[in-house]
Write an enzyme that holds these catalytic residues in place. Structure first.
Site, PDB file in Angstrom:
ATOM      1  N   GLY A  17       6.407  -2.914 -11.780  1.00 40.60           N
ATOM      2  CA  GLY A  17       6.716  -3.810 -10.667  1.00 40.60           C
ATOM      3  C   GLY A  17       5.517  -4.628 -10.258  1.00 40.60           C
ATOM      4  O   GLY A  17       4.433  -4.518 -10.838  1.00 40.60           O
ATOM      5  N   GLY A  19       4.003  -7.575  -6.842  1.00 40.17           N
ATOM      6  CA  GLY A  19       4.239  -8.399  -5.667  1.00 40.17           C
ATOM      7  C   GLY A  19       3.212  -9.494  -5.579  1.00 40.17           C
ATOM      8  O   GLY A  19       2.503  -9.788  -6.544  1.00 40.17           O
ATOM      9  N   GLY A  20       3.127 -10.079  -4.380  1.00 45.55           N
ATOM     10  CA  GLY A  20       2.197 -11.190  -4.212  1.00 45.55           C
ATOM     11  C   GLY A  20       0.746 -10.786  -4.316  1.00 45.55           C
ATOM     12  O   GLY A  20      -0.093 -11.547  -4.793  1.00 45.55           O
ATOM     13  N   LYS A  39      -0.983   1.159  -7.868  1.00 48.01           N
ATOM     14  CA  LYS A  39      -0.922  -0.235  -7.416  1.00 48.01           C
ATOM     15  C   LYS A  39      -2.318  -0.836  -7.580  1.00 48.01           C
ATOM     16  O   LYS A  39      -3.298  -0.330  -7.037  1.00 48.01           O
ATOM     17  CB  LYS A  39      -0.467  -0.310  -5.962  1.00 48.01           C
ATOM     18  N   ASP A 133       6.904  -5.111   7.299  1.00 51.95           N
ATOM     19  CA  ASP A 133       7.501  -5.745   6.117  1.00 51.95           C
ATOM     20  C   ASP A 133       8.665  -4.902   5.598  1.00 51.95           C
ATOM     21  O   ASP A 133       8.787  -4.660   4.398  1.00 51.95           O
ATOM     22  CB  ASP A 133       6.450  -5.929   5.021  1.00 51.95           C
TER      23      ASP A 133
END
Length: 674
Positions: A17, A19-20, A39, A133
């Site tokens: 995965g 994200g930004g 991450k 978020d």
């Protein structure tokens, strides 16, 4: 990045995965031999101090949380300018993927997932962490339907109720709250707004506000009302729709004030799909000042209000009405107000109606309260509520209070007990001890007495529970559990096995629950065949059950091959005493002569064991003039050693052998001529 090892421990396996700010990989922890999620901050941001600080803040925020509905943080590190966070690997799908697959979720599923998210938010809010978020992309759902909140990348510690961001809008535009869009202060009610948007999407399969740009979507959050979920999904219950709309109220003060209130309504809805919740709709006050942020400029707001300009102009024109008309209107309004007030009291029966003193309804049964109200010509407006303190169908409270004066026909508000709320006991057996409090809390139960007991189950797992799983019990009841301490260790002194027969030793090992290890055979002049020469754990040493014991067993004395001796030549001397003159002795001396002069040789005997299986005991006896003599004894594993046994024997002349298998004669005696 695939194959790279971070911190000499985490081996990157695959990308799962992104994200930004960061990319998420699946990795193998070589130290604990388990899979984790790593991450990693994107390379283009490694020189941006603000983003690095934000990345580190995520780990600090989430690391302080420990909850079954929050993805756990295991480790944080930096290696060769690679900033990474190691977290729990959750095998499952994101809630966004689940919504795309199903289109719309059933009411029960929405309530279940929403409660779990609310439990996670309650834990975070209690630790003064605001997520900021919440969206379906940041909710992971496992195969057993457990929801876990992740990605605290923009979470902030709520040291005060106001969190202002003057640089840019924080959050995902389709899910963030109006106060986030305005750059106003955010608190736990902002997370609840985002949860409302997420529930809206679960119920309808779409987000409430769409637009051509992030700014237009943000403006809709501030100014527009969403389409009611029931218009897009007629199957949604009225109560669930009210909860969603209350969460999505523009003004913070009109929403649920905390997760406790939300969980109370969700729990009520879970147990009773027809339950009602209080929803007052929109209030007019703004509870945070509008602050201009780059995402929504003054021009954006002005453009949005261009269509309202004609209306404002019309209002200004109306202010130019003649004063006489205004005075006439005011006078007419006063007359109408007086007429309305008179009519209200007249037609409501308040003028000339006898007064009644309100009696004490609290503590009465429903039937008694109704009878008393009829007697005093009073009306009743009855509501019900679960109560653990007031008996079923008895009055909890009343309004107005006892002793007040009211007119006949006045409606008395009564709150009547529904008794103790019954809930279903969850199944705790085989669950981990650490998860028990959270499972019980989700079921509106509490943890009772905890006992420890030895068991074959791993330490920390639940062995038994009381009440049993599936039983209906009053809410807030306690559930007792018995927790495994793991297998009990039995320690005793090792017995002396040396000098004992192998069969007797095996029986002793079996009685003491010790495990027989490999057996080694050696020749011994001191111990007979099949007797134990030594043991791997000395006698009188402390030992536990299921310990492996290795043994050395005697094969008996080793028979050395005699060198070949020449036969003595015949002699012409006078026969010795005891000789009969024909070379045949009549005493021991003749036998000794023969032993000294006869050459001994070695021969092999092959024993066929085709009719046997498993491990057998093989004994070979030499038949002598004085009886039988055991010359060979051993255990023979048919599967391992084969169906043939070879025995080497050294001797002279004619020898006879008897072969025994498991104590029984095997075939005819074997005659060997040396």
């Amino acid at each position: 990045m695939i194959g790279k090892i971070l911190g000499n421990r985490y081996e990157i396996v695959e990308k799962i995965g992104g994200g930004g700010m960061a990319v998420v990989y699946k990795a193998k922890c070589n130290l604990l031999n388990r899979f984790v999620a790593v991450k990693i901050l994107r390379g283009e941001f490694t020189n941006d101090k603000d983003l690095i600080d934000k990345f580190k803040r995520e780990s600090q925020a989430a690391a302080s949380l420990s909850h079954p509905n929050v993805v756990n943080i295991y480790d944080v590190g930096e290696s060769e300018e690679i900033y990474y966070i190691v977290m729990e690997y959750v095998a499952g799908k994101t809630l966004k993927e689940l919504i795309k697959e199903k289109g719309k979720l059933a009411n029960e599923e929405i309530v279940d997932v929403s409660r779990q998210i609310a439990f996670a938010l309650r834990h975070a809010h209690h630790n003064h962490i605001i997520h900021r978020d919440i969206k379906p992309h940041n909710i992971l759902v496992t195969a057993d339907h457990r929801a876990k909140v992740t990605d605290f990348g923009i979470a902030l510690a709520a040291t005060s109720s106001t969190i202002t961001n003057a640089g840019s809008v924080i959050g995902s535009v389709h899910y963030f709250s109006p106060e986030q869009a305005r750059g106003g202060y955010t608190d736990e009610k902002s997370d609840l707004y985002s949860l409302g948007i997420t529930m809206y999407e679960m119920a309808t399969g779409r987000v409430p506000f769409e637009g051509d740009s992030p700014i237009s979507v943000a403006l809709k959050h501030i100014q527009e009302k969403p389409t009611k979920p029931s218009q897009l999904n007629p199957e949604i219950s009225k109560t669930l729709e009210d909860i969603i709309l209350k969460l999505m109220t523009k003004e913070q003060s009109a929403r649920y004030q905390n997760t406790e209130e939300l969980l109370e309504d969700l729990s009520r809805l879970k147990n009773n799909p027809n339950a009602n919740v209080v929803y007052h709709g929109k209030i007019s006050e703004e509870d945070s000042p509008t602050q201009i942020i780059p995402a929504i400029s003054d021009e954006d707001l002005k453009k949005n209000k261009k269509e309202e300009a004609p209306e404002v102009s019309e209002k200004k024109k109306k202010k130019k009405v003649k004063k006489s008309v205004v005075f006439s209107a005011v006078f007419a309004a006063l007359i109408l107000a007086l007429a309305f007030t008179f009519g209200f009291y007249y037609f409501g029966g308040f003028l000339g109606t006898p007064e009644v003193e309100v009696p004490a309804f609290v503590g009465l049964s429903r039937e008694e309260a109704v009878a008393l109200a009829d007697e005093l010509k009073l009306g009743l407006n009855i509501k019900e509520k679960y109560s653990s303190e007031v008996e079923l169908d008895h009055v909890i409270s009343q309004n107005p209070d006892e002793g007040m004066k009211v007119k006949e026909g006045f409606n008395i508000q009564l709150l009547i007990s529904q008794g103790v709320k019954q809930v279903e006991v969850p199944d705790l057996v085989f669950k981990d001890e650490l998860d028990v409090p959270y499972i019980l809390r989700n079921a509106n139960l509490v943890e009772g007495e905890k006992e420890l007991e030895f068991s074959d189950l791993p330490a920390g797992q639940v062995i038994r529970q009381n009440p049993r799983a599936g039983a209906e019990v009053p809410q807030d009841s306690s559930v007792d559990v018995v927790i495994s301490k793991g297998p009990e260790k039995v320690i005793f002194l090792m017995p002396n096995l040396v000098g004992r027969d192998l069969d007797a030793v095996r029986r002793t090992l079996d009685q003491l629950k010790l495990i027989e290890g490999p057996i080694k055979e050696e020749y011994s002049d001191e111990y007979d065949v099949n007797e134990v020469i030594s043991q791997s754990i000395p006698a009188a040493t402390e030992v536990e059950e299921n310990t492996v014991i290795n043994l050395v067993v005697s094969k008996g004395p080793k028979i050395e091959e005699q060198p070949q001796q020449p036969v003595a030549p015949p002699t012409t001397e006078t026969p010795a005493q005891g000789d009969n003159g024909n070379g045949e002795g009549d005493g021991d001396s003749g036998e000794e002569d023969e032993e000294n002069t006869v050459t001994k040789t070695s021969k092999s005997v092959t024993i066929k064991l085709d009719s046997y299986s498993g491990v057998i005991k093989l004994d070979i006896y030499l038949i002598t003039s004085t009886g039988k003599k055991l010359v060979h004894s051993k255990l023979h594993d048919i599967e391992k050693d084969g169906k043939r046994a070879i025995f080497n024997m050294t001797g002279s002349g004619k020898q006879t052998l008897e072969i025994y298998v498991n104590g029984h004669l095997h075939g005819e005696p074997v005659v060997i001529n040396f």
